[in-house]
Design an enzyme around this catalytic site. Structure first.
Site, PDB file in Angstrom:
ATOM      1  N   PRO A 106       0.815  -1.225   0.000  1.00  0.00           N
ATOM      2  CA  PRO A 106       0.000   0.000   0.000  1.00  0.00           C
ATOM      3  C   PRO A 106       0.842   1.265   0.000  1.00  0.00           C
ATOM      4  O   PRO A 106       1.870   1.334   0.667  1.00  0.00           O
ATOM      5  CB  PRO A 106      -0.792  -0.107   1.311  1.00  0.00           C
ATOM      6  N   GLY A 108       1.692   4.872   1.225  1.00  0.00           N
ATOM      7  CA  GLY A 108       1.506   5.490   2.527  1.00  0.00           C
ATOM      8  C   GLY A 108       1.566   4.471   3.631  1.00  0.00           C
ATOM      9  O   GLY A 108       1.046   4.664   4.717  1.00  0.00           O
ATOM     10  N   CYS A 109       2.239   3.356   3.369  1.00  0.00           N
ATOM     11  CA  CYS A 109       2.379   2.286   4.359  1.00  0.00           C
ATOM     12  C   CYS A 109       3.855   2.192   4.687  1.00  0.00           C
ATOM     13  O   CYS A 109       4.672   1.989   3.806  1.00  0.00           O
ATOM     14  CB  CYS A 109       1.880   0.980   3.751  1.00  0.00           C
ATOM     15  N   MET A 110       4.213   2.414   5.965  1.00  0.00           N
ATOM     16  CA  MET A 110       5.647   2.464   6.275  1.00  0.00           C
ATOM     17  C   MET A 110       6.102   1.195   6.963  1.00  0.00           C
ATOM     18  O   MET A 110       5.355   0.537   7.631  1.00  0.00           O
ATOM     19  CB  MET A 110       5.935   3.670   7.151  1.00  0.00           C
TER      20      MET A 110
END
Lengths: 110, 102, 119
Positions: A106, A108-110
């Protein structure tokens, strides 16, 4: 890395995400789930199919908080929460479900 | 000797097109590729400059790059010819050499 | 403290990776409860062009992502009137709803923000 689907080899990245989205088929999700010893129920498929539709429309995988909110809207409030989704996908609904759906990790998935 | 000039930068951002047009001689050709395709659009502040240059020089535009950026042949200055990748190769053969304005 | 963050976009898509990197940064930034605005000036307005079709260039068409911004609570999108006019673009040519600003209004917008991220 790669996975075997019906005698065909499909490439994945080093985290196991499918390299070529267009080669996805339901057997990809089944095979990945089996490797994780994860059973796929119709509830799992609802989320996987939702992710694929989201990607078709927006060309990206949603962040978990967006997924949670959108699932709640589409599939009902009782499903639009983190607990429900983490129960289905213990490795994280973003990461695990996106991987089964053939999507990249995804945004914006860190 | 006739030259095929390729321009791959937006004319709004870089001066590649200007330099190219300053040196392109009668009978040569300009092929707009990548962000260079923005020079092919109608109603921009470069339309006049391109239309003037077209009196001496043939203009081509790489259609896959045009489509990728959301435009179609209908939005292009009249007289600019569309080419696909095979057409690009044909042009490089038709002209004696290629000068890429990078 | 909530900061007002302005993401400033001034490059065309595909020729460089600035546009794609800006999208990724905005999506990540949206998780931090900041007040986010996006501004498109110069060639940045081309990022929002409708009907992008990257099939033949074999690149990913990332323009549908702009339509998802609303879900990420990124709702303030501004474009430069002058940049649009110089490029023959009208508001209806764009994939999302935007507010069109004059260059002097854009100067004020930049003043009003605490941080500007430039792409």
């Amino acid at each position: 890395m790669s996975i075997e689907i019906n005698g065909k080899t499909l490439e994945t990245d080093k985290e196991g995400y499918l390299m070529e989205l267009s080669l996805w088929q339901p057997a990809v999700a089944e095979t990945m789930a089996k490797a994780d010893k994860q059973e796929l129920t119709s509830e799992h498929w609802e989320v996987i199919n939702f992710l694929r539709e989201f990607y078709d429309e927006f060309a990206m995988a949603p962040a978990v908080r967006i997924l949670t909110r959108a699932i709640g809207k589409k599939l009902g409030k009782e499903k639009g929460n983190a607990r429900y989704l983490y129960n289905l996908f213990p490795y994280g609904p973003g990461k695990q479900a996106c991987r089964y759906a053939g999507l990249p990790k995804p945004s914006g998935c860190m | 000797m006739s030259i095929l000039h390729t321009v791959n930068k937006s004319p709004f951002e870089k001066n590649n097109l200007e330099s190219c047009l300053r040196y392109a001689k009668l009978g040569s050709a300009v092929l707009l590729i990548e962000d260079g395709i923005y020079a092919a659009l109608k109603d921009t502040r470069f339309e006049k400059e391109v239309a003037t240059a077209m009196k001496d020089v043939s203009f081509y535009c790489l259609e896959p790059d045009l489509k990728a950026r959301g435009f179609s042949a209908a939005k292009i200055i009249d007289g600019i010819k569309m080419v696909d990748y095979a057409g690009f190769v044909d042009l490089t053969i038709k002209y004696d050499k290629v000068q890429a304005w990078l | 403290m909530i900061k007002k963050c302005l993401y400033l976009n001034r490059r065309a898509p595909y020729g460089t990776s600035y546009a794609l990197e800006a999208i990724d940064t905005v999506l990540i930034g949206s998780a931090f409860d900041q007040d986010i605005s996006l501004l498109f000036i110069d060639d940045g307005v081309f990022q929002l062009k409708r009907d992008q079709d990257t099939t033949d260039v074999e690149m990913k068409n990332f323009s549908p992502a702009y339509s998802a911004f609303e879900m990420y609570d990124v709702e303030k999108l501004y474009v430069s009137k002058e940049a649009m006019a110089a490029r023959g673009l009208k508001k209806r040519d764009l994939i999302v709803d935007v507010e069109v600003l004059s260059d002097s209004a854009i100067s004020d917008l930049m003043d009003e923000h605490d941080v500007i991220f430039s792409f």
